[in-house]
Design a protein around this motif. Structure first.
Motif, mmCIF file in Angstrom:
data_model
loop_
_atom_site.group_PDB
_atom_site.id
_atom_site.type_symbol
_atom_site.label_atom_id
_atom_site.label_comp_id
_atom_site.label_asym_id
_atom_site.label_seq_id
_atom_site.Cartn_x
_atom_site.Cartn_y
_atom_site.Cartn_z
ATOM 1 N N SER A 308 0.822 -1.202 0.000
ATOM 2 C CA SER A 308 0.000 0.000 0.000
ATOM 3 C C SER A 308 0.856 1.252 0.000
ATOM 4 C CB SER A 308 -0.946 0.004 1.204
ATOM 5 O OG SER A 308 -0.211 -0.013 2.420
ATOM 6 N N PHE A 309 1.943 1.224 0.779
ATOM 7 C CA PHE A 309 2.829 2.389 0.795
ATOM 8 C C PHE A 309 3.621 2.514 -0.496
ATOM 9 C CE2 PHE A 309 6.931 4.348 1.243
ATOM 10 C CZ PHE A 309 6.556 5.614 1.651
ATOM 11 N N LEU A 310 4.200 1.408 -0.954
ATOM 12 C CA LEU A 310 5.020 1.468 -2.165
ATOM 13 C C LEU A 310 4.215 2.002 -3.345
ATOM 14 C CD1 LEU A 310 7.037 -1.873 -1.937
ATOM 15 C CD2 LEU A 310 7.781 0.419 -1.284
ATOM 16 N N ARG A 311 2.952 1.596 -3.441
ATOM 17 C CA ARG A 311 2.116 2.066 -4.549
ATOM 18 C C ARG A 311 1.785 3.545 -4.408
ATOM 19 N NH1 ARG A 311 -0.916 -3.631 -4.017
ATOM 20 N NH2 ARG A 311 0.275 -4.739 -5.634
ATOM 21 N N LYS A 312 1.488 3.967 -3.185
ATOM 22 C CA LYS A 312 1.187 5.387 -2.969
ATOM 23 C C LYS A 312 2.434 6.233 -3.210
ATOM 24 C CE LYS A 312 -2.158 8.195 -1.671
ATOM 25 N NZ LYS A 312 -3.469 8.252 -2.336
ATOM 26 N N TRP A 313 3.574 5.708 -2.839
ATOM 27 C CA TRP A 313 4.858 6.367 -3.062
ATOM 28 C C TRP A 313 5.053 6.622 -4.558
ATOM 29 C CZ3 TRP A 313 9.980 3.457 -1.388
ATOM 30 C CH2 TRP A 313 11.084 4.278 -1.625
ATOM 31 N N GLU A 314 4.827 5.594 -5.363
ATOM 32 C CA GLU A 314 4.982 5.744 -6.809
ATOM 33 C C GLU A 314 3.921 6.674 -7.389
ATOM 34 O OE1 GLU A 314 5.694 2.779 -10.532
ATOM 35 O OE2 GLU A 314 3.846 2.488 -9.401
ATOM 36 N N GLU A 315 2.678 6.496 -6.946
ATOM 37 C CA GLU A 315 1.560 7.269 -7.493
ATOM 38 C C GLU A 315 1.743 8.765 -7.304
ATOM 39 O OE1 GLU A 315 -2.998 8.101 -6.032
ATOM 40 O OE2 GLU A 315 -2.178 6.087 -5.764
ATOM 41 N N THR A 316 2.271 9.154 -6.153
ATOM 42 C CA THR A 316 2.386 10.572 -5.830
ATOM 43 C C THR A 316 3.726 11.173 -6.240
ATOM 44 O OG1 THR A 316 3.127 10.011 -3.594
ATOM 45 C CG2 THR A 316 0.768 10.403 -3.917
ATOM 46 N N GLY A 317 4.643 10.318 -6.743
ATOM 47 C CA GLY A 317 5.947 10.830 -7.143
ATOM 48 C C GLY A 317 6.830 11.210 -5.974
#
Length: 398
Positions: A308-317
């Protein structure tokens, strides 16, 4: 060997840095935790041990024995346990006293452990693994271990302690049976176990996360620390290490207990940012990480290896770091028993690698774990086990 406790909205002109550490060993307490926002019961001086801090700091750069492609079997060279007395042929029964599977980190590990069990059953090493889940309760786990002892047909014990001090006598009782005892994840205050398996520990995690913030902040900057619970050793040592380094670097740090309540996390962060002087946020557990990120969209943050964090990290740049509490350790206890039943020596204290995921590595871990649920952990280490990837994708909790 001396026993140890192991057991982490508004945009502003300055870059906002958040350290969100994983919830690998979330634990329940006998006493009610303080209400969100209170910090009673978490005196870092009670938990900080300079010798342990120094040891784990050095272990962050240690050379690990074994194949780096199999980090769950790597270890730091040190004292070995002679297991010749346990050498025996035929499949053996394992009795596992588990603290709980009450959070995503433990659920991911439990799935991996059971898939490793299938391999060892097929090869004739283990006949069965009888498991009792304490559901985060010390008294229940004490009873579980006593049940196994009284039952009298365990060839080996595996114990993931619910807490450190309370579980020590129960582990000693298991050792007194003369059967091999494997303790992992959280420690106890005895070295009677055949082997104690764990990643480097809470101090190492606190050092990694604090250093990241310090490297990106200026002296005099303010950090808000969001802490899930007081009194849990691995969480307390994460904070004790981080606070020491913040103090030495001249970083102002104020801490709150949140109970992992996403709404409370957002409120605390928003209130502090509204004051206009927050340069970073530090967390000692991953629960609520996404809530914290959502309060700071389009900012610079760091996180954990939960998907969940890794995806949000990528999504938000975001630009960040993902410290880990190596989930692949759930394989190691059963593989250690395979060695023990062969009479092979095993590390007395089996220290596993604990390496954060950097921004340069993030894409690789996202690709490798494509299709995994948000509660999955990137460094679970089960890619070569039967059922991969479907069992982890479908979250089939045994």
């Amino acid at each position: 060997m001396r026993s140890r406790k192991f057991r982490g909205a508004m945009a502003s002109a300055a870059a906002l840095l958040v350290v969100l550490t994983a919830c690998g060993t979330d634990d329940s307490l006998d006493d009610d935790p303080p209400a969100a926002g209170e910090t009673e019961g978490g005196d870092e001086q009670e938990w900080f041990v300079q010798e342990d801090f120094d040891t784990q700091d050095a272990q962050r750069d240690a050379t690990f024995e074994g194949d780096p492609e199999q980090p769950w079997l790597q270890y730091i060279d040190g004292e070995m346990s002679d297991t010749a007395e346990f050498k025996a042929s035929g499949a053996k029964k394992v009795c596992f006293a588990n603290a709980s599977i009450s959070n995503p980190w433990r659920q991911t590990g439990w799935i991996t452990m059971n898939q490793q069990l299938k391999v060892l059953q097929d090869s004739g090493v283990i006949s069965e693994m009888e498991t009792r889940d304490a559901q985060d309760d010390d008294n229940t786990q004490i009873s579980d271990i006593q049940y196994f002892i009284d039952e009298g047909n365990c060839d080996a014990f595996v114990i993931s302690p619910n807490s450190t001090a309370a579980m020590t006598p129960a582990v000693e009782d298991a050792c007194a049976t003369g059967k091999p005892v494997v303790v992992f994840d959280r420690g106890v205050e005895t070295d009677c176990a055949t082997t104690f398996i764990h990643p480097i520990g809470g101090y190492a995690w606190g050092i990694d996360t604090a250093n990241f913030l310090i490297d990106n902040l200026e002296e005099g900057d303010k950090v808000v620390a969001l802490r899930i619970l007081p009194g849990v050793d691995v969480l307390e040592t994460r904070w004790a290490a981080a606070e020491k380094l913040f103090d030495e670097a001249g970083i102002e740090a104020v801490d709150y207990f949140t109970g992992a309540d996403p709404a409370e996390i957002k409120n605390i962060i928003t209130d502090e940012i509204t004051k206009g002087d927050v340069a970073g946020v530090w967390m000692d557990a991953g629960d609520g990480a996404v809530a914290a990120i959502e309060a700071f969209e389009d900012q610079v943050m760091t996180g954990e290896d939960e998907m969940s964090f890794l995806r949000k990290w990528e999504e938000t740049g975001l630009t960040g770091l993902a410290p880990v509490y190596s989930n692949f350790q759930w394989r190691t206890p059963l593989l250690a028993l395979e060695m023990i039943f062969k009479g092979e020596p095993v590390p007395k204290e089996w220290v596993l690698p604990q390496v954060p995921i950097t921004e340069d590595e993030r894409a690789d871990y996202l690709e490798a774990n494509d299709g995994m649920p948000d509660g999955h952990y990137a460094k679970f280490g089960g890619e070569d086990l039967p059922g991969y990837p479907e069992v982890w994708q479908e979250r089939q909790i045994p």
